[in-house]
Design a protein around this motif. Structure first.
Motif, short mmCIF file in Angstrom:
data_model
loop_
_atom_site.label_atom_id
_atom_site.label_comp_id
_atom_site.label_asym_id
_atom_site.label_seq_id
_atom_site.Cartn_x
_atom_site.Cartn_y
_atom_site.Cartn_z
N ARG A 50 -17.10 -32.08 -67.42
CA ARG A 50 -17.53 -31.74 -68.78
C ARG A 50 -16.37 -31.67 -69.77
N ARG A 51 -15.14 -31.60 -69.28
CA ARG A 51 -13.98 -31.61 -70.16
C ARG A 51 -13.46 -33.03 -70.40
N GLY A 52 -14.08 -34.00 -69.76
CA GLY A 52 -13.64 -35.38 -69.94
C GLY A 52 -12.56 -35.80 -68.97
N THR A 53 -12.24 -34.97 -67.99
CA THR A 53 -11.30 -35.38 -66.94
C THR A 53 -12.01 -36.35 -66.00
N ILE A 54 -11.34 -37.46 -65.70
CA ILE A 54 -11.91 -38.50 -64.85
C ILE A 54 -11.32 -38.37 -63.45
N TRP A 55 -12.19 -38.36 -62.45
CA TRP A 55 -11.80 -38.27 -61.05
C TRP A 55 -12.13 -39.59 -60.37
N ILE A 56 -11.15 -40.16 -59.64
CA ILE A 56 -11.31 -41.48 -59.03
C ILE A 56 -10.97 -41.40 -57.55
N VAL A 106 -6.71 -39.45 -54.40
CA VAL A 106 -7.59 -39.27 -55.55
C VAL A 106 -6.72 -39.34 -56.80
N THR A 107 -7.20 -40.02 -57.82
CA THR A 107 -6.51 -40.04 -59.10
C THR A 107 -7.26 -39.18 -60.09
N ASN A 120 -1.69 -39.09 -59.32
CA ASN A 120 -2.22 -39.38 -58.00
C ASN A 120 -2.10 -38.14 -57.12
N ILE A 121 -3.17 -37.82 -56.39
CA ILE A 121 -3.21 -36.67 -55.49
C ILE A 121 -3.38 -37.19 -54.07
#
Length: 659
Positions: free
Chosen positions: A402-408, A416-417, A429-430
């Motif tokens: 909802r904050r606009g953070t994109i998870w890939i 995960v990015t 990158n995580i």
């Protein structure tokens, strides 16, 4: 695909798409006032319905809001009526007719959903077909007494009714009558059988039996035909055989079913313009209910011809047409898989997995290291090579919070990015702790902003804080070759366990169908769904019934109930979620709502990867691969929409579902 629409459907679809068209009026903008004359005829069981009380309504504009009576009439001996009324000022107004007949008790109630008030005065037919269309398309906006709901769900549902029945003729609508529907699936025959089920009551022969069979478990007995049709739409797996036998008593509508279905569902196939979809992988809906579709391959109708990765994203209107300008190209798009999302700014993000058919001469390695970003009008925001920050590799699940953070989910490098606030240059990158997340596939964000990522190759789920700090793995509870993951509104996360799918990441993975040799009735032995509680624990065992065959995609609807797509078996499963009070009486969390052995089947389905819920309560699935795929071009060419089956979801979906 869809040509020669009736005026009703054209206007309804236009209303649904209004806010995304340049210079278009907003939904509450005023229409020019004036007096409108509406002529029509009431017909049932193949004959005119005389002395029917016909009322024209404007639907309530919020859930539970009262409808407004615009005018009344009584049909003559030939079923004809005329209503003169003042045109509503709202351009997005939804109008509908109810016609009551049958003596003092008036067990016959027929319905028809019209378009908005700008429609020119044309003759309207109200009959059993228009009644079934209204009951199913408006199932989540009516209890059989009145219709109400908010934009855009109500307006899009009205337009969808026009894909089932043409109210200007009372016949089957063009969309349902023609390929990829028509004779290619059983939906047309099921639609006519449902209309025949009502026809016996309209003929004065089967009302008591209809009302007995349509009565929901623990619910009230319907007292008229429209209410009965709504109850059947709400509970399609109830008294299926009895309703089928009833449909044989009066048969004015053909072609009809030759045997009872497993449930009384209506599933429409949409193929855009018939030259675009090839391997649709996942769907994300925008605020107006338009469907943005990640597409695996460049379209080619010949499965023997090698095809490369699609370099475009597809946008369909809520009624299945290609949106103006769609498909949209550029921004580094190539071979998108499961990753597509909208952010709070209405931008679209697509993960470039690098799918392509065998024989494609392109090297996918430099093409599968990015995500692409588009404006809502289809203009690319990412460069021609896509956004490459954050060590992206073979991205699959791509979601916004909802904050606009994109998870890939990077299926190709066990990481995960995270893109804070949708700013690509800040992407980080995580890596998975101890390299323990193998083939990350899907991502869901829970009520606390935490991300859960499925490890298809490691039989686990990695949980991350809202800032991206690893919180640990969840395994056990039946998690096995997990694919899709979804969150609910009370903090749980739901995992679709394929049991055996091996995604082709890291240079490995079986490309042929994973279900080769499976029992065609039972599917994968470990096919199931696991619920992960907010504290990271799981029930002792997974949920295994409801028609689970080879689970892939998973979604939670506005009632927190769970829907599962299957990469085989031609069915979608429906399970009771974490709020059993929204389920049929007697159901507990994890119990099947769809038929326990089969789920909701449709011969319009092939191999499905995604299931998503739109603002009208329609359940959309992607026909990703053909049932018997050739690896040169294995893609399916449609999305399939089960009409009015689920509790609507506010879109775009940002984190957890909201009704």
């Amino acid at each position: 695909m869809i040509m020669n629409r009736s005026a009703v459907l054209l206007l309804s679809a236009a209303l649904a798409a209004v806010p995304v068209a340049a210079g278009a009026a907003e939904p509450d903008a005023g229409a020019s006032p004036g007096t409108v004359r509406q002529d029509g005829v009431v017909r049932g069981a193949g004959s005119a319905v005389a002395r029917a009380d016909v009322v024209l309504y404007q639907a309530g504009t919020e859930r539970g809001a009262p409808a407004t009576v615009l005018g009344r009439a009584r049909s003559d001996a030939k079923g004809r009526f005329t209503i003169t009324y003042e045109r509503p000022r709202q351009r997005s107004a939804v109008l509908y007719l109810l016609a009551d007949a049958g003596g003092r008790q008036q067990p016959v109630r027929l319905a028809a959903v019209l378009d908005g008030p700008r429609r020119s005065a044309t003759r309207i037919v109200v009959n059993e077909r228009t009644t079934v269309a209204a009951a199913y398309a408006m199932a989540r906006f009516t209890d059989g007494r009145s219709i109400s709901g908010a934009y855009p769900g109500l307006q899009n549902a009205a337009a969808t009714a026009g894909n089932l029945a043409d109210v200007t003729t009372g016949k089957v609508a063009a969309v349902l009558a023609a390929p990829p529907n028509g004779s290619e699936t059983s939906t047309l025959r099921a639609f006519n059988s449902l209309a025949n089920t009502l026809a016996g009551c309209v003929a004065g022969k089967t009302c008591e039996e209809l009302f007995r069979l349509a009565r929901p478990v623990g619910g009230n007995r319907p007292t008229n035909t429209f209410r009965a049709a709504v109850d059947i739409a709400h509970h399609p797996g109830h008294h299926v055989d009895g309703l089928y036998r009833l449909s044989l008593r009066e048969r004015p509508y053909a072609p009809a079913l030759a045997a009872a279905p497993d449930a009384w569902t209506l599933a429409l196939r949409y193929d855009a313009d018939g030259r675009t979809l090839d391997g649709p992988g996942n769907i994300a809906f925008d605020a107006h209910g338009n469907a943005w579709i990640a597409n695996n391959y460049v379209f080619n109708p010949d499965p023997t011809q090698p095809t490369c990765g699609a370099d475009y994203v597809v946008k369909l209107t809520p009624t299945g047409e290609n949106a103006p300008g769609s498909p949209y190209r550029g921004g580094g798009l190539y071979g998108a898989g499961y990753g597509v999302t909208l952010d709070p700014k209405r931008n679209i993000w697509v993960g470039n997995f690098g799918f392509q058919g065998s024989g494609c001469p392109l090297d996918p390695d430099p093409l599968y290291r990015s995500v692409s970003q588009f404006r809502s009008d289809g203009t690319p925001l990412s460069p021609p090579t896509g956004w490459r920050y954050g060590d992206i590799m073979q991205p699959q699940g791509t979601v916004s919070d909802r904050r606009g953070t994109i998870w890939i989910a990077n299926c190709g490098n066990r990481s995960v990015t995270r893109v804070p606030n949708g700013r690509p240059e800040r992407a980080r990158n995580i890596p998975s702790p101890s390299d323990g997340l193998v083939k990350p596939f899907s991502v869901a964000v829970d009520t606390r902003g935490r991300a859960s990522v499925t490890g298809n190759g490691s039989d686990n789920v990695l949980r991350l804080s809202s800032r991206g700090e690893p919180l640990g793995y969840v395994s056990g509870g039946g998690i096995s070759a997990p694919m899709g993951v979804a969150s609910d509104s009370v903090g749980n996360v739901w995992v679709a366990n394929s049991g055996l799918v091996d995604i082709p990441c890291e240079g490995t993975g079986a490309l042929p169908p994973a279900d080769a040799g499976l029992d065609p009735a039972d599917g994968a032995a470990e096919a199931s769904v696991t619920m992960i509680r907010p504290d990271g624990t799981t029930p002792a065992g997974p949920y295994e019934r409801g028609g689970l065959f080879l689970p892939w995609g998973i979604a939670v609807d506005g009632d927190d109930n769970v829907w599962v797509a299957n990469f085989g078996g031609q069915r979608v499963a429906h399970l009771c979620g974490a709020r059993p009070r929204t389920c049929p009486p007697g159901h507990r969390t994890g119990d099947p709502i769809s038929p326990a052995a089969t789920g909701y089947t449709s011969d319009g389905l092939v191999r499905n990867t995604s299931v998503q819920i739109d603002p009208s309560g329609n359940v959309w699935l992607t026909n990703n691969w053909q049932t018997v795929p050739l690896q040169t071009n294995p893609g399916g060419h449609e999305v399939v929409v089960f009409v009015g089956m689920a509790a609507p979801v506010r879109t775009p979906l940002l984190g957890t579902p909201r009704s």
